[in-house]
Scaffold this motif. Structure first.
Motif, mmCIF file in Angstrom:
data_model
loop_
_atom_site.group_PDB
_atom_site.id
_atom_site.type_symbol
_atom_site.label_atom_id
_atom_site.label_comp_id
_atom_site.label_asym_id
_atom_site.label_seq_id
_atom_site.Cartn_x
_atom_site.Cartn_y
_atom_site.Cartn_z
ATOM 1 N N ILE A 71 -8.114 -3.032 5.626
ATOM 2 C CA ILE A 71 -9.510 -2.194 4.292
ATOM 3 C C ILE A 71 -9.495 -0.815 4.657
ATOM 4 O O ILE A 71 -9.362 0.510 3.449
ATOM 5 C CB ILE A 71 -10.758 -3.128 4.646
ATOM 6 N N TYR A 72 -9.552 -0.934 6.322
ATOM 7 C CA TYR A 72 -9.370 0.564 6.280
ATOM 8 C C TYR A 72 -8.366 1.165 6.833
ATOM 9 O O TYR A 72 -8.059 2.438 5.742
ATOM 10 C CB TYR A 72 -9.828 0.693 8.158
ATOM 11 N N ASN A 73 -6.757 0.686 6.212
ATOM 12 C CA ASN A 73 -6.070 1.649 5.851
ATOM 13 C C ASN A 73 -5.431 1.338 4.326
ATOM 14 O O ASN A 73 -5.638 2.505 4.200
ATOM 15 C CB ASN A 73 -4.338 0.418 6.894
ATOM 16 N N LEU A 74 -6.655 0.030 3.921
ATOM 17 C CA LEU A 74 -6.637 0.576 2.185
ATOM 18 C C LEU A 74 -7.409 2.491 2.121
ATOM 19 O O LEU A 74 -6.480 2.939 1.310
ATOM 20 C CB LEU A 74 -6.970 -0.023 1.112
ATOM 21 N N ALA A 75 -8.282 2.250 2.998
ATOM 22 C CA ALA A 75 -9.155 3.175 2.083
ATOM 23 C C ALA A 75 -8.687 4.864 2.422
ATOM 24 O O ALA A 75 -8.989 5.605 1.609
ATOM 25 C CB ALA A 75 -10.413 3.076 3.338
ATOM 26 N N ASN A 80 -5.973 9.718 1.117
ATOM 27 C CA ASN A 80 -4.925 10.456 0.447
ATOM 28 C C ASN A 80 -4.770 10.792 -0.415
ATOM 29 O O ASN A 80 -3.311 11.445 -0.317
ATOM 30 C CB ASN A 80 -4.227 10.533 2.009
ATOM 31 N N ASN A 81 -4.518 9.948 -1.154
ATOM 32 C CA ASN A 81 -3.660 9.872 -2.426
ATOM 33 C C ASN A 81 -2.276 10.179 -2.879
ATOM 34 O O ASN A 81 -1.359 10.668 -3.087
ATOM 35 C CB ASN A 81 -4.573 10.808 -3.239
ATOM 36 N N PRO A 88 6.074 9.164 -5.625
ATOM 37 C CA PRO A 88 5.251 9.893 -4.399
ATOM 38 C C PRO A 88 4.192 10.722 -4.930
ATOM 39 O O PRO A 88 3.053 10.890 -4.038
ATOM 40 C CB PRO A 88 6.371 10.341 -3.926
ATOM 41 N N ASN A 89 4.018 11.060 -6.378
ATOM 42 C CA ASN A 89 3.079 11.857 -7.070
ATOM 43 C C ASN A 89 2.265 11.070 -8.184
ATOM 44 O O ASN A 89 1.276 11.767 -8.112
ATOM 45 C CB ASN A 89 3.899 13.051 -7.911
ATOM 46 N N TRP A 90 2.472 9.833 -7.991
ATOM 47 C CA TRP A 90 1.592 9.015 -8.378
ATOM 48 C C TRP A 90 1.119 8.126 -7.510
ATOM 49 O O TRP A 90 1.459 7.256 -7.102
ATOM 50 C CB TRP A 90 2.854 8.222 -9.692
#
Length: 129
Positions: A71-75, A80-81, A88-90
């Motif tokens: 969950i931390y890594n997902l957040a 960081n978008n 890579p731009n989506w």
């Protein structure tokens, strides 16, 4: 498979496909979906409808520590978008699987995906930060 690849924690590429390097499983799965859509002539953004990590059970990797790390890594990815190697731009948008551990559900791992226990206490250490 390396556990860091599944935890969105990979540093070095674990998979290379058509010259694209993947350090985590989510990117690989999302890009596989983008590729499938492309073969159908469809260009659209993908939103991950459910993701999470079980925080309990008798399964070796279903622990509160690993759930918190996922969950931390997902957040961090969301904050960081971050996009995928193919797009890579989506930035990848996603939803957490479920808010509460489902103590009434006895479907094995499924009941352990919540971020909170029914009494409101955190189900994984990420929420104690």
């Amino acid at each position: 498979m390396n556990i860091d690849y599944a935890l969105l924690n990979g540093v070095s590429p674990a998979v290379t496909d058509n010259g694209l390097q993947y350090t985590n499983m989510m990117d690989g799965l999302v890009d596989a979906f983008y590729t499938s859509l492309s073969k159908l002539g469809i260009t659209m953004r993908v939103i991950v409808g459910e993701t999470g990590w079980a925080s309990g059970s008798t399964v070796k990797y279903a622990t509160p520590k690993l759930a918190g790390e996922y969950i931390y890594n997902l957040a961090e990815r969301l904050r960081n978008n971050v996009g995928t190697p193919l797009k890579p731009n989506w930035p990848v948008e996603t939803f957490i699987h479920t808010l509460y551990v489902q103590d009434k559900n006895n479907n094995g791992l499924y009941k352990w995906y919540g971020m909170f226990y029914p009494n409101g206490s955190p189900a994984n250490p990420f929420l104690n930060l």
